[in-house]
Design a protein around this motif. Structure first.
Motif, PDB file in Angstrom:
ATOM      1  N   ASN A  70      48.970  40.805  43.013  1.00 38.54           N
ATOM      2  CA  ASN A  70      47.739  40.249  43.573  1.00 38.54           C
ATOM      3  C   ASN A  70      47.538  40.568  45.043  1.00 38.54           C
ATOM      4  OD1 ASN A  70      46.353  38.747  41.417  1.00 38.54           O
ATOM      5  ND2 ASN A  70      48.358  37.821  41.230  1.00 38.54           N
TER       6      ASN A  70
ATOM      7  N   PHE B 297      41.971  41.697  33.359  1.00 40.77           N
ATOM      8  CA  PHE B 297      41.216  41.462  34.580  1.00 40.77           C
ATOM      9  C   PHE B 297      40.660  42.738  35.193  1.00 40.77           C
ATOM     10  CE2 PHE B 297      44.069  37.781  34.283  1.00 40.77           C
ATOM     11  CZ  PHE B 297      43.096  36.806  34.128  1.00 40.77           C
TER      12      PHE B 297
ATOM     13  N   GLU C 519      43.590  33.492  36.546  1.00 44.75           N
ATOM     14  CA  GLU C 519      44.756  34.335  36.280  1.00 44.75           C
ATOM     15  C   GLU C 519      46.013  33.475  36.193  1.00 44.75           C
ATOM     16  OE1 GLU C 519      44.976  37.851  38.708  1.00 44.75           O
ATOM     17  OE2 GLU C 519      42.799  37.955  38.840  1.00 44.75           O
TER      18      GLU C 519
END
Lengths: 404, 367, 540
Positions: A70, B297, C519
């Motif tokens: 991320n 995603f 997520e």
């Protein structure tokens, strides 16, 4: 939103960063990047006391950042914590100098022979170990009077670059700097040598943010003119390259005009290998290499990996006919610039390097190739195999007396 | 702008991406892989569940894909065991059972259907794992599901500890680095092997180990062994990911790790390049073919038009028009409901995408 | 039969405050709560300790009460308060005449306030929009509502009062017009019982009407739903209010490591089963972005909704949620409904909980002929921490964990320190986001804890475990093991508890907007649903 804030919100606590951290593998009690970075920063924002000695053990290798799914700037958060960390007096003194290789280099190269003599003496090293907490097990690199040769006048029609040598090349290996210039010349590129001082990365690594900002500002001033006229900056030290590409903007990102300039400099900075690969892409690489029978092992420095440019040098050297090269793929060497010199961190530094040393032993190469000067120090120290900058090999491959 | 040219660029290093890269590389293509972080499969060490594919979904290539994947893991040093028709009940740290068709060898011994006495081994000071808890739940669930294995809890104590407590990650790092530690672990386990047929350990047998190291350990112990995936970071899964990546690197696959894909350049019905968010400026990877296998995603990379895929796994719009003829989609992105895509689907679609690309030949293979 | 003098129904701030007040007056009391402490409106608010600024224009009386009460709470419960201060920010899109009215009303109500320029305000809070006109300071603060409720109960229990969680009142028994006893049912064990008493205090908040009905009395309470968003980290360091007539999503409170945006206002049939729909979340976020533009990129951890119990007597007319007074009402049903020994305290707000308790207890004391007056405005809720213990905690725990444990546990810190001394492995941090040690988890699970826990969520309400970014994905498992290892739960119970806990946490995240929390949620589903084949009933 500030970059740090986004980065803070992005952490999913998955621990991928902890899994890849070289210090975690070598120092069992090290709490790891997730805790020292995003976790503590979030609590620090709440006003809690979060200072810990452990932040000093971060190598700044950026492997946590790269492992993060991320894009949390884990090491950036740790570096910010490091800058706030209170150190005992002796270590503060030592780190003052470690943060300033430019200043140190210019002083030590006033009388380089005396410097090298003194730094080589056992009593001196023991004294440094006692009073400056610098490991006596390490040898300082030899200091050489700076001489990078003259800049080459720009020539109409010829490509030209600005070479940012950095402290290691300027004060310890000016011959490498001259070879970089020659290598570029063999490829039809004319080189101007930047007068810039230290890039500031050692200051950042030693928790001296003020000094790092000072260096970044000075760096910007000395580079911006050339960059504005479209000249590319070339670095042969991966840490300098990493700093020019990311560090200036990170440090001065909030300062309007400087932020803009640092972004410009970042966009114009190329690792020498990256630059040459770009030339190769355009069919402009001089490939008149003599065959070689060298058997080499390649080590990718952390600050090369963190630039996100692939492995340009590995592929460049593979273009030399006959030359055999194997990527060691063995992670961080553990040296991390001045980290490995520090008395209290020496064992960790060597333990981190263990996997690399074993890899070198198994590969049994004639030489190890790596772009980073302190990686080379560590490799020679830990494996007793000679380590060399790839530019030297590539240049030698052009010569008829190539090392074949 | 600098670019790197490949026959195939794979985005994502989960099971689908790695399988696709391996399939193409095995056919001699020059492959680049872009990834940021481990694939989600590491949680469960890549186990393939028996119940994932519905019968009408079972396509003809599945057997071939599984065979390829097993071969890949064997070459990588972390071989999978089992097959599509197998159904093994492998234990979890919750004390539940997963019905598994294929698993890495270090999980495969844990079948609860076998009539054995298994010792769940805890380590004093190990955080996030409790052998007694797992044992109680396993016995309960085994009875409920008519499985024959009976479980006993055992605890060992190790002299090497990183602090007052340890994580499986710390123990795994030690296992990798320190032969004395491996010996001590083995000696501590030996008494347990005397009255049990199987040792079940929390996943800790190294992040860089493989068949050689773990088999050596098992042989020295003289007792079958299996691991349980633990809370993340789950060692058995990271080990598998490390092994496959290491193998692919050695086979010439180029990894670009650590930076997300910012954009896929779509122009003229083709994917022109994959732009990586590298520092200073984007790095452009030019691939004759591109496989997108970076999970659910990453759908926005395909644009708002993306609706599904055609028979060649190429992304199509709602009206069925192919978005880019040299672009393929594999893995969890193919699952409309989101979440984990399932490793079986990942293997199958990764393999199919990789093979269909390989079928086109490769121009950059020569280097 | 078990007996006591007073039974309090409802373990919110008010009920807890009453328990403490009564115990200081020497009146025996037992508090029965159908779930865990602060389960209703108390645990589902901003945690804003109102300076009074919010109400000062509309309801100066309520504002004055807030000003006095918040000062008292800062004094008696400093460990529960993060005295951040607050800003009332003047936004260009808001009515400029309100600014002056606000300023002069503050002077009238005795609320300390100073004007700050736009530049200074931006210096204080860099995340404010650049176009603000200026701001006023005010003494707003954040109060940890769970700690506050727990501290009241713990202090009362230390003086002999009783607290029973998961104990639902099933009947209020009245004979000859007098309350005689209360029947209850333990919702976890199913065990039933009766406690004899002289007085029942209905502090049921949103459930007050239901409680009153058991005594045959009607207490009209309207539930006004307010939904709030929890953002992952502190976007502001002080409470930020919009200087205008109170409306939706115009307060952002830094609440420990997170910050909370709220609220909406919507009449709902009852206090249970509240959820926020996606549109409501988007509405809140849109307004939040006006307040603090960087919120557009910030991570929403979870969404929760609470029901403000608003007292709506027949003569109140048809006013909507925000129009109804936030003031409280003390109803003596002896006078109103001829039920002796039954009292309801309804309405009000968290900031004035102590005052509500005071007036209630004054009434009870006079009924029972006790003439000790209220001491809760002076008596600290908790004793100070022994400095030697605090030093020791800093030696055995990392700095931030020691600071958090000291703040949270106060004198109970000694139990943690001793436990770690004896078994060093208890120093393990179980909840990384909130730095909760295993020692603390085992302490709140254990018998020494004066406010016992029964579920993993209960542990969260004591320690913030599971309140951080991972929302219990990693710490929930470890907390479950702690419950098992400390023999609090059998393996089967522990496993069930964990499943319930995950359910609740997943539910709180089910409407978060697209982004990192989704997520995170998938990660949790993958881990416990797919990988451990443990829990797959819910899909995000």
């Amino acid at each position: 939103m500030r970059r740090n804030d986004i980065s803070l919100d992005n952490c999913l606590k998955c621990s991928d960063c902890v899994t890849v951290c070289p210090v975690v593998t070598a120092h069992p009690a090290y709490p790891g990047p997730k805790h020292l970075g995003p976790e503590l920063e979030r609590l620090r924002r709440e006003g809690l006391p979060c200072d810990t000695e452990w932040v000093e053990y971060c190598l700044g290798c950026h492997r946590c950042d790269l492992a993060c799914p991320n894009q949390v700037d884990v090491s950036g958060l740790i570096a910010a914590a490091k800058a706030r960390h209170q150190k005992p007096f002796l270590r503060k003194m030592r780190d003052f100098w470690f943060a300033r290789p430019g200043l140190l280099g210019s002083l030590l190269t006033i009388a380089p022979r005396l410097t090298n003599l003194l730094l080589g003496l056992k009593p001196v090293r023991l004294l440094m170990s006692r009073f400056l907490k610098i490991s006596a097990k390490r040898r300082f690199p030899a200091y050489v009077a700076p001489d990078l040769g003259p800049s080459q006048a720009a020539e109409a029609g010829a490509a030209s670059v600005l070479f940012f040598p950095g402290c290691a090349i300027r004060y310890n290996q000016p011959d490498l700097g001259r070879k970089v210039v020659q290598l570029l010349q063999r490829n039809g590129v004319r080189t101007t040598i930047a007068t810039s001082g230290c890039c500031g990365l050692p200051a950042l690594a030693n928790g001296d943010e003020a000094e790092a900002k000072l260096r970044a500002r000075a760096g910007i001033e000395s580079l911006i003119e050339a960059v504005s006229s479209g000249t590319r900056i070339v670095t042969a030290c991966t840490s300098c390259g990493h700093m020019l590409k990311t560090g200036f903007a990170d440090l001065l990102g909030d300062e309007g005009e400087l932020a803009e300039k640092s972004r410009k400099i970042a966009e114009s900075t190329f690792d020498l290998g990256e630059f040459l690969m770009g030339r190769a892409d355009q069919g402009l690489l001089n490939e008149a290499f003599q065959p070689s029978s060298l058997r080499l092992a390649y080590h990718a420095p952390c600050h090369q990996t963190s630039q996100g440019i692939g492995r340009p040098w590995f592929h460049l050297l593979r273009r030399v006919p006959g030359l055999r090269i194997e990527d060691l793929d063995a992670g961080c060497c553990g040296m991390s610039g001045t980290f490995g010199f520090k008395e209290e961190k020496y064992p960790v530094s060597m333990a981190v390097g263990q996997r690399l040393f074993e890899g070198i032993r198994d590969a049994d190469p004639q030489m190890v190739v790596t772009e980073c000067a302190t990686c080379r120090m560590q490799i020679e120290h830990g494996s007793r195999v000679k380590a060399i900058h790839p530019a030297e090999l590539l240049l030698a491959a052009y010569s008829e007396q190539g090392q074949s | 702008m600098e670019s790197y040219r490949f026959d195939l660029v794979v985005v994502g290093a989960g099971i689908a991406g790695l399988t696709a890269a391996a399939a193409a590389a095995a056919r001699g293509l020059r492959v680049g892989v872009v990834n940021a972080g481990f694939g989600l499969f590491v949680f469960g060490a890549g186990c393939v569940e028996s119940r994932q594919l519905l019968p009408n979904e079972a396509p003809e290539k599945l057997g071939e894909a599984i065979e390829f994947f097993c071969d890949l893991t064997r070459r990588a040093g972390c071989p999978f065991r089992g097959g599509l028709d197998e159904r093994r009940h492998l234990p979890t740290i919750m004390g539940s059972f997963q019905t598994i068709a294929l698993a890495p060898f270090y999980l495969w011994n844990g079948d609860a259907a076998a009539q054995v006495r298994a010792a769940v081994v805890g380590i004093k000071g190990l955080s996030s794992f409790d052998a007694q808890f797992a044992t109680e739940r396993l016995n309960h669930n085994a009875r409920r599901q008519d499985l024959n294995t009976s479980y006993v809890a055992r605890e060992i104590e190790l002299s090497w500890m990183p602090g007052t407590t340890a994580t499986t990650l710390q123990l795994a790092n030690r296992f990798d680095r320190d032969a004395d530690f491996r010996r001590e672990l083995q000696q501590a386990l030996e008494p347990i092997t005397r009255d049990t047929d199987l040792i079940i350990l929390p996943g800790m047998l190294g992040l860089r180990s493989g068949l050689n190291e773990i088999s050596d350990f098992e042989r020295a112990l003289d007792c079958p062994l299996c691991e349980l995936p633990t809370l993340p970071p789950s060692v058995p899964g990271v080990r598998l990911s490390n092994a496959i990546e290491r193998y692919l690197r050695k086979s010439g696959v180029e990894f670009f790790s650590g930076f997300p894909v910012r954009k896929i350049d779509l122009d003229g019905g083709r994917c022109q390049a994959v732009q990586i968010d590298a520092p200073a400026r984007p790095l452009r990877l030019v691939g004759d073919e591109v496989i997108l296998a970076s999970g659910q995603f990453s759908a926005p990379l395909l644009g708002a038009e993306f609706f599904g895929v055609d028979g060649w796994l190429r992304p199509i719009t709602r009206s069925g028009a192919v978005i880019a003829e040299n672009l393929h989609v594999a893995g969890a992105l193919l699952r409309s409901t989101g979440g984990h895509g399932g490793n079986e689907r990942a293997i199958l679609t990764g393999y199919r995408a990789g093979m269909s690309v390989a079928g086109q030949g490769g121009r950059h293979a020569a280097e | 039969m078990e007996s006591t003098q007073v039974i309090i129904v409802g373990g919110g701030a008010t009920g807890a405050g009453i328990l403490w007040d009564l115990s200081l007056r020497g009146i025996p009391a037992v508090l029965l709560e159908k779930k865990d402490l602060a389960n209703g409106a108390t645990g589902r608010c901003h945690g804003l300790l109102h300076s009074g600024g919010r109400y000062v224009v509309k309801d100066p009386e309520a504002a004055r009460e807030c000003a006095v009460e918040s000062a008292i709470i800062k004094k008696i419960a400093p460990h529960c308060v993060h005295d951040t201060g607050g800003l009332f920010v003047r936004y260009p899109q808001d009515d400029p005449t309100f600014f002056d009215r606000w300023e002069s009303a503050c002077r009238g109500a005795g609320i300390a306030s100073e004007e700050v320029s736009a530049d200074d305000a931006l210096g204080l809070e860099p995340n404010l929009p650049k176009n603000i006109l200026g701001a006023y300071t005010c003494p707003d603060a954040h109060v940890d509502v769970f700690q506050l409720t727990r501290s009241n109960i713990a202090a009362a229990v230390a003086r002999g009062a009783g607290f029973r969680a998961y104990c639902e009142v099933t009947a209020i028994n009245i004979e000859d017009g007098r309350v005689r006893s209360v029947d209850y049912r333990d919702s976890r064990t199913g065990e039933e019982g009766r406690i004899a008493c002289e007085v029942v205090i209905n502090a049921g908040g949103g459930w007050a009407q239901k409680v009153a009905a058991m005594a045959g009395v009607d207490v009209p309470v309207r539930c006004d739903k307010g939904s709030l968003l929890v953002l992952n980290h502190n976007l502001v360091t002080r409470v930020v209010n919009r200087c205008r007539m109170p409306g939706d999503a115009d307060i952002l409170v830094p609440a420990g490591p997170v910050c909370i945006l709220g609220t909406s206002s919507m009449t709902v049939p009852g206090p249970e089963g509240l959820t926020a729909a996606a549109e409501e979340v988007q509405h809140l976020l849109d307004l939040g972005i006006e307040l603090i533009p960087t919120m557009a990129e910030a991570r929403v951890l979870r969404i929760f909704s609470g029901a403000r119990p608003l007292y709506t007597p027949k003569n109140a007319g048809g006013a909507g949620g925000r129009e109804i007074s936030r003031g409280y009402a003390l109803l003596d049903h002896a006078a109103l409904d001829q039920v002796e020994g039954f009292v309801s305290i309804v309405g009000g707000k968290m900031t004035t909980y102590r005052l509500m308790a005071e007036v209630t207890c004054d009434l009870i004391a006079s009924k029972l002929g006790v003439d000790r007056s209220c001491e809760t405005s002076e008596e600290p809720l908790r004793l100070p921490v022994d400095p030697r213990i605090a030093v020791k905690a800093r030696q055995i725990l990392p700095a931030q964990a020691a600071a958090i444990a000291e703040r949270r546990l106060g004198p109970d810190l000694v139990h943690i320190v001793n436990a770690i001394d004896e078994r060093p492995e208890l120093a393990e941090i179980i909840c990384e986001c909130e730095q909760v040690t295993r020692a603390e988890v085992e302490f709140v699970l254990g018998d020494q804890a004066s406010v016992p826990v029964h579920t993993i969520s209960d542990i969260g309400r004591r320690t913030r475990l599971g309140f951080g970014p991972c929302q219990g994905t990693f710490c929930g498992y470890k907390a479950m093991l702690s419950g098992y290892r400390s023999r609090r739960w059998s393996a089967a119970q522990a496993s069930d508890e964990f499943e319930r806990f995950l359910d609740e946490r997943w539910k709180g995240q089910s409407f978060v907007p697209q982004g990192k929390q989704v997520e995170q949620l998938y990660l949790s589903h993958d881990l416990f649903g797919v990988t451990y084949n443990f829990h797959d009933r819910k899909e995000g």
